[in-house]
Design an enzyme around this catalytic site. Structure first.
Site, mmCIF file in Angstrom:
data_model
loop_
_atom_site.group_PDB
_atom_site.id
_atom_site.type_symbol
_atom_site.label_atom_id
_atom_site.label_comp_id
_atom_site.label_asym_id
_atom_site.label_seq_id
_atom_site.Cartn_x
_atom_site.Cartn_y
_atom_site.Cartn_z
ATOM 1 N N ASP A 97 86.064 64.026 -52.884
ATOM 2 C CA ASP A 97 86.692 64.987 -53.765
ATOM 3 C C ASP A 97 85.852 65.106 -55.038
ATOM 4 O O ASP A 97 85.616 64.111 -55.716
ATOM 5 C CB ASP A 97 88.109 64.493 -54.130
ATOM 6 C CG ASP A 97 89.141 65.597 -54.100
ATOM 7 O OD1 ASP A 97 88.918 66.611 -54.783
ATOM 8 O OD2 ASP A 97 90.161 65.431 -53.403
ATOM 9 N N ASP A 199 87.785 70.230 -56.305
ATOM 10 C CA ASP A 199 89.060 70.367 -57.001
ATOM 11 C C ASP A 199 89.051 71.546 -57.989
ATOM 12 O O ASP A 199 88.093 71.685 -58.768
ATOM 13 C CB ASP A 199 89.301 69.052 -57.769
ATOM 14 C CG ASP A 199 90.707 68.929 -58.296
ATOM 15 O OD1 ASP A 199 91.634 68.881 -57.483
ATOM 16 O OD2 ASP A 199 90.881 68.854 -59.529
ATOM 17 N N GLU A 255 88.829 74.280 -53.711
ATOM 18 C CA GLU A 255 90.234 74.596 -53.996
ATOM 19 C C GLU A 255 90.215 75.784 -54.957
ATOM 20 O O GLU A 255 89.867 75.639 -56.123
ATOM 21 C CB GLU A 255 90.937 73.398 -54.632
ATOM 22 C CG GLU A 255 92.433 73.633 -54.742
ATOM 23 C CD GLU A 255 93.120 72.659 -55.687
ATOM 24 O OE1 GLU A 255 94.309 72.422 -55.517
ATOM 25 O OE2 GLU A 255 92.462 72.137 -56.606
ATOM 26 N N HIS A 331 98.026 66.490 -50.338
ATOM 27 C CA HIS A 331 98.644 65.589 -51.309
ATOM 28 C C HIS A 331 99.431 66.335 -52.391
ATOM 29 O O HIS A 331 100.130 65.710 -53.184
ATOM 30 C CB HIS A 331 97.568 64.710 -51.944
ATOM 31 C CG HIS A 331 96.594 65.532 -52.750
ATOM 32 N ND1 HIS A 331 95.698 66.390 -52.157
ATOM 33 C CD2 HIS A 331 96.420 65.662 -54.080
ATOM 34 C CE1 HIS A 331 95.014 67.010 -53.100
ATOM 35 N NE2 HIS A 331 95.421 66.582 -54.274
ATOM 36 N N ASP A 332 99.284 67.664 -52.444
ATOM 37 C CA ASP A 332 100.057 68.457 -53.410
ATOM 38 C C ASP A 332 101.201 69.215 -52.734
ATOM 39 O O ASP A 332 102.048 69.783 -53.419
ATOM 40 C CB ASP A 332 99.167 69.515 -54.085
ATOM 41 C CG ASP A 332 98.073 68.913 -54.924
ATOM 42 O OD1 ASP A 332 98.274 67.822 -55.493
ATOM 43 O OD2 ASP A 332 96.991 69.534 -55.009
#
Ligand code: GLC
Length: 561
Positions: A97, A199, A255, A331-332
């Site tokens: 990430d 990210d 993202e 994870h979100d």
């Protein structure tokens, strides 16, 4: 370079919740190494690790204080090198990430930056004078509630943070910042890392004139279009590609908050030399009332037609240029069967149904840890949530603004809170689900005795083996990877049905996304084909794929022969 990532299936690990090897209640790198054979068994090709770098963990590692060293609870760099090696030995790849829209406020760059206005690191971040009345430089909001600006006593200026005040935004206008980022990327890629999930990459270029959002004053802090897709975004990504990515045979997924299809093409059209694919959010927003002061917490019921419309727009929009990601969970994003489906009596059928809808599509599928065993949202009370997003939102919308009642917020949190995806992985029915010998950092889901890996591996009809088969089919049938997509029955409120077409063949996907029975009649052009069923989620396969009464959450996929 080869486009292997188009044929890959990715498994996302949230390391602190995956497997704890040393009994401190916190997942770690050695724990991941111990479970690699399990992931291999599922059949995925790539592992994406959520951040493992050193961090004060304000936002669970999405606040990095040292990009070249591991957070000690995860392990050491030696452990990370071993993990890379062990993943490669098993014929898989690993991506990390890249969190470079912001750092932690405990990163050495920020510690320097805040020291004085003429510190060489001052311009690594955004510092602005207060307005004449001492207030924030503009009305931009933080995605984690409140203002996006925090005042720093030492130098009398505000600094910008799109997320928590412990996550100051980096200033990508500064070439030195970009060099630092490219160097750290090379550092890890030279160690064998096969690519990056980037990210909030859509926010790295800022509107540096920092305009106020227009407002009717009902909201003092606004998160909107200025927060993403700034004027130099694609220039920066192209530079990153030229400087770093083009030198490696790697995979990249950005993202891309705030992007529509046109933006997605800019990122992912191969000719533009940017990224391979992006995560978009439109399909995850179908259960949010738009333009509410309560943001994502203003929920509305799941609607099959809305899902079909949104997914179809993206499937067709990127059909000939660019590439899609396929995901329902990460994870979100909490557990899809609890959010949009049935996690009770029909849990297994429902999990397989959503998996079929997604894995039959064109794009690269992402499976989030626990999705493959049908993990569900937790029933923890509001007080037990750990995530700062929830805590801040509760304070803002329930306590301060009073735009939501506590009960409505609780209901929304039960559906959409990020912690539902973050409860520890359920390995077996033993103490703490076999996740840790110590005290877990976040409470286990209370249903772990029923839902766990051991149970899934022992049951030939489990969700795990269904995912395994979907992945195998993708390897076996190129039509699943490359076929064109076409939606059928667009107005049906229960059935999600589409076909894929490739080299004269057709793949038909029919899924009842409801708890009712649903009658399915295929359009005439499909009735004359002969079909072979590739996968289905009820014991009795339908006799005729083109006309059948679908049971609740029944899913079938077939290919023309
Ligand atoms: C991304 C991450 C999320 C994090 C945020 C700030 O959206 O997925 O977990 O809180 O960025 O880094």
């Amino acid at each position: 370079m080869s486009e292997w990532w188009k044929e890959a299936v990715v498994y996302q690990i949230y390391p602190r919740s995956f497997y704890d090897s040393n009994g401190d209640g916190f997942g770690d790198l050695q724990g991941i190494i111990k479970k690699l054979d399990y992931i291999k068994r599922l059949g995925t090709d790539v592992i994406w690790l959520s951040p493992v770098f050193d961090s004060p963990q304000d936002d669970n590692g999405y606040d990095i204080s040292d990009y070249r060293n591991m957070y000690e609870k995860f392990g050491t760099n030696e452990d990370m090198f071993q993990l890379i090696d062990e993943v490669h030995q098993r014929g898989m790849k690993i991506i990390m990430d890249l969190v470079v829209n912001h750092t932690s406020d405990e990163h050495a760059w920020f510690a320097e930056s805040r020291k004085s206005k003429d510190n060489p690191y001052r311009d690594y971040y955004f510092w602005k004078d207060p307005k004449s009345d001492g207030s924030e430089p503009n009305n931009w909001g933080s995605i984690f509630s409140g203002s996006a600006w925090t005042f720093d006593e030492g130098t009398g200026q505000y600094y910008l943070h799109y997320f928590s005040k412990k996550q100051p935004d980096l200033n990508w206008e500064n070439e030195a910042v970009r060099r630092e980022v490219y160097d750290l990327m090379k550092f890890w890629m030279d160690k064998g890392v096969d690519g990056w999930r980037m990210d909030v990459i859509g926010s790295i270029s800022k509107h540096t004139d920092f305009p106020d959002y227009e407002t009717d004053n009902s909201r003092s802090h606004i998160v909107g279009r200025y927060h993403s897709n700034g004027p130099r975004l694609h220039e920066f990504i192209q530079e990153m590609n030229r400087e770093v990515l083009s030198h490696y045979d790697c995979m990249t997924v950005g993202e891309a908050n705030g992007s529509d299809i046109e933006e997605a093409k800019k990122y992912t059209d191969a000719g533009r030399q940017e990224l391979n694919m992006i995560f978009t959010f439109e399909h995850m927003d179908i259960d949010t009332e738009q333009n509410s002061p309560n943001g994502k917490w203003q929920i509305k019921p799941f609607d099959v037609i809305a899902l079909k419309q949104t997914m179809t727009r993206w499937q067709t929009g990127l059909m000939n240029s660019g590439w899609n990601t396929l995901y329902f969970e990460n994870h979100d994003q909490p557990r899809v069967i609890s959010r949009w489906g049935n996690d009770g009596e029909l849990r297994k059928q429902c999990a397989k149904a959503f998996a079929t809808v997604l894995h039959g599509m064109k794009g690269t599928p992402f499976i989030y840890q626990g999705e493959e065993i049908g993990m569900v949202n937790s029933d923890m009370p509001l007080e037990m949530y750990d995530d700062l997003e929830i805590k801040n939102a509760y304070r803002e919308v329930v306590i301060e603004n009073k735009t939501m009642t506590k009960e409505d917020f609780r209901k929304a949190a039960a559906k959409k809170g990020r912690d539902h995806a973050r409860t520890p992985m359920q390995w077996d029915a033993g103490k703490h689900a076999g996740f840790t010998a110590g005290d877990p950092w976040l409470a286990l889901n209370s249903r772990y005795q029923e839902i766990n890996v051991k149970e899934s591996l022992e049951d030939q009809d489990s969700i795990f083996y269904y995912y395994q088969k979907l992945i195998q089919l993708r390897k076996q049938y190129k039509i699943m990877v490359y076929g064109d997509y076409q939606l059928l029955l667009e107005d049906d409120p229960r059935i999600y049905c589409y076909i894929r077409k490739y080299q004269g063949k057709k793949l038909l996907v029919v899924v009842n996304l409801s708890e009712d029975k649903a009658q399915f009649e295929a359009p005439p052009e499909l009735i004359h084909e002969r079909w072979k069923i590739l996968i289905s989620n009820y014991p009795q396969e339908p006799a005729d794929l083109t006309g059948m009464c679908l049971a609740p959450y029944e899913a079938v996929m077939g290919i023309s022969i």
